[in-house]
Design an enzyme around this catalytic site. Sequence first.
Site: not given
Length: 834
Positions: A457, A531
């Site tokens: 991210e 994720e």
Amino acid sequence: MTRRDLLRSSFALSGAALAGPASRAQKLLSAYPAAASADALSAVPPREHLLFDFGWKFFQGHATDPARDLGFGMGQGDFAKSGDFGFATKKFDDSAWRSLDLPHDWAVELPFVHDDILQSHGYKPLGRRYPETSVGWYRRTFEIPNEDAGRRVVVEFDGAFRDALVFLNGYFIGRNNNGYAPFRFDVTDFLNYGAPNFLVVRMDASFGDGWFYEGAGIYRHVWLTKTDALHLGRWESYVRPELHAGSADLNLGTQVRNETHRGAEDCRVRWRILDPSGKIVATAETAQQFVSADGSVPFTASARLPSPALWSPESPSLYSAIVSVESGGKTRDAERVAFGVRSAVFDPGKGFFLNGKSVKIKGTCNHQDHAGVGAALPDRLQWYRLAVLKEMGSNAVRTSHNMPTPEWVEACDRLGMMMMCETRMMSSNPEGMAQLSLMVKRYRNSPSIILWSMGNEEDVLQRSPQGPRVISDMVAHTHELDPTRLCTSAVNGSFQSHFSDGLDVMGFNYSLKVIDSYHREHPKKPGVGSETASTVSTRGIYETDTLRNWVSAYDANHPSWAELAEEWWKFYAAREWLGGGFAWTGFDYRGEPTPYGWPSISSQFGIVDTCGFPKDNFYYYKAWWGREPVLHLFPHWNWEQRYGEPISVWVHSNLDSVELFLNGKSQGSQKVQPLTHLEWKVKYEPGVLEARGTKDGKVVLVEKRETTGKPASIRLTADRTTINADGQDAAVLQVEVLDNQGRTIPTADNLIHFRVTGEGALIGVGNGDPNCQESDKQSRRSLFNGLAQVIVQASRTPGTITVEASTGPWPPPRLPAARITITTKKVMLRPAVA
Ligand code: GAL
């Protein structure tokens, strides 16, 4: 404000059995060898690779006040001349410093401090605003015999948090500025031969690498390696198996370095390949080559394994290669590398294939801390944690968000767990590339690793023109070092940008709504759920209580960006092209205290808590990931205050149907729908709640929840009652309180005191309560919803450890003390620095 700052406000309550002590397979839990470290096994004579963990001294320094930091940085001249650091010489007296063994995490020893800036650290006072608790000094005195003259001597750290300055015998040796990659220094030139040597490490944890609990100090192993001056390059040896029908070609390579200063050396490299039973099944050798003085030369060869045993989670067959460099008929250096033979393929339309078979990745992401010990886990705990996840039916882990410790990788290789291995710094700057290189070289022989992850991210890189450049540099470099594996990154947001173009496999974090359209637009890109989930729940709690920072353990709650277990797994299971995914998280972890904040000190994302005690969702995954029949009934049945009120009763099961009974009266039978749970509303009355699970018309499993009585006794159970007397092995004890019928009380919160005597010591306690601010290091702990954990570590003298658990003088009731004895057996000790 970042999303993390908004934890409390953005938490969307979309929707409350104790997950009793899990029925974990004893076999799995007890799997632990006498010499567990791959590193300890890696040295082959004449190389010595010595554990450097025992006998350190520790002092808490100061990040801003030199007067409280050994005078370090008092004036300008600390680094002006070589050899002037008095604290690393004989004249310095460290007798007042604390004695300890590594690994060590001082953060877990600190008190909790209510300052929002400390959320990520789990409210432990680290950082520039906490200079008095952010610096630690480690000192170790050791001897180097005269016979070592002419050998190369290296100090190697598996990872330490975070900024390390290393000194030896008054000399500055080097620095390291990240918390996860290994670092090593050749200290040969600075040694005192036949005399004491003084090694000092100043660790400064003022800066962090992440946004989660990271610990502080030398929290992984340290090694002292001695080799011939003609030696194999560190982490240069690789074995690349290429699987063909029925056989495997092994591409073998390494690098030889000549530091003899005597001129060129003429040498060759030999490989002996050992099968999982240790039998030599293939050999290879190179031609002689000259390695010039101060030069390094690559050596390659190949070998063939006719019908290799393939590595898989079900059957983790591990081969090893003994690599040796020989010159003038003499072995000058040698090492052993473990490897496995397997193929791993990501197909854009058909998902993931291991050894040619379609396999869905049933994974979890995990940080590296555990109850009681913080980031400084004894190796045994790595195996323990893995056994918990395997028992759930999981076949993969992601090392979010950093390079793992070698023992986690080794446990995955040896117990059978696939791994997505992630580097900490997404950058093509020198530090980022160095971390990446170390990760890939260090672990490229490990069969468990099926994917390299370039990071997680990176909001800015994902949307900026720099992103694609950085990613393609990192991916190209990874392929150069390891042409056998693909690269991914855990991406969230900016899915329309060019960031993902350079990735071999697209990693999706959450974002279920965009995955299908991304696939339509990028049909040639394989995908994996890097994720998922972030479901939140408190173990043993069945009503959300925002005043107490509790979230019910039904699969009903998640923050706005996240998903329920049933949501994400149904989504991934239904799409053949997706290789599977990694749920956030396997274990609860310190820091990121979502969904609340103070006084919570850990996250509530875990499928199991910080001790590894299962929450109820554990059984959802076990039902749909595992192979065994599952019938899990919750909540507990102690609802004295709720007589006559309807209670939500859930069952996770993979059987055909389940019938529920209260005190013998049927509450109805329900058919199990795949990937879903069952639910009843039952008016509470005390007694016995019973679920009967049917398969092919027969009742095959029965589960009961009984209204229990008052506390009457304490029970201690150990994961293993015989452990290694090696100064490192640990037993993990579960503490429960029982009623007078011997039934576990699922709501018990008694404060239990522990007394550990004999050949071991208590190294930490926990109870999985995300809001518990009792010390991890004291010899007492309250139960949280019926459970607590005690971790005891063996000394190096064989004998017994006795753990006694008792209630103190206050609060009542007084219960009879419980005792358990652990035997510590003589094992071959890992070679260690005396
Ligand atoms: C993700 C992030 C994780 C953790 C998680 C919590 O976006 O990658 O590190 O913060 O959110 O839901």
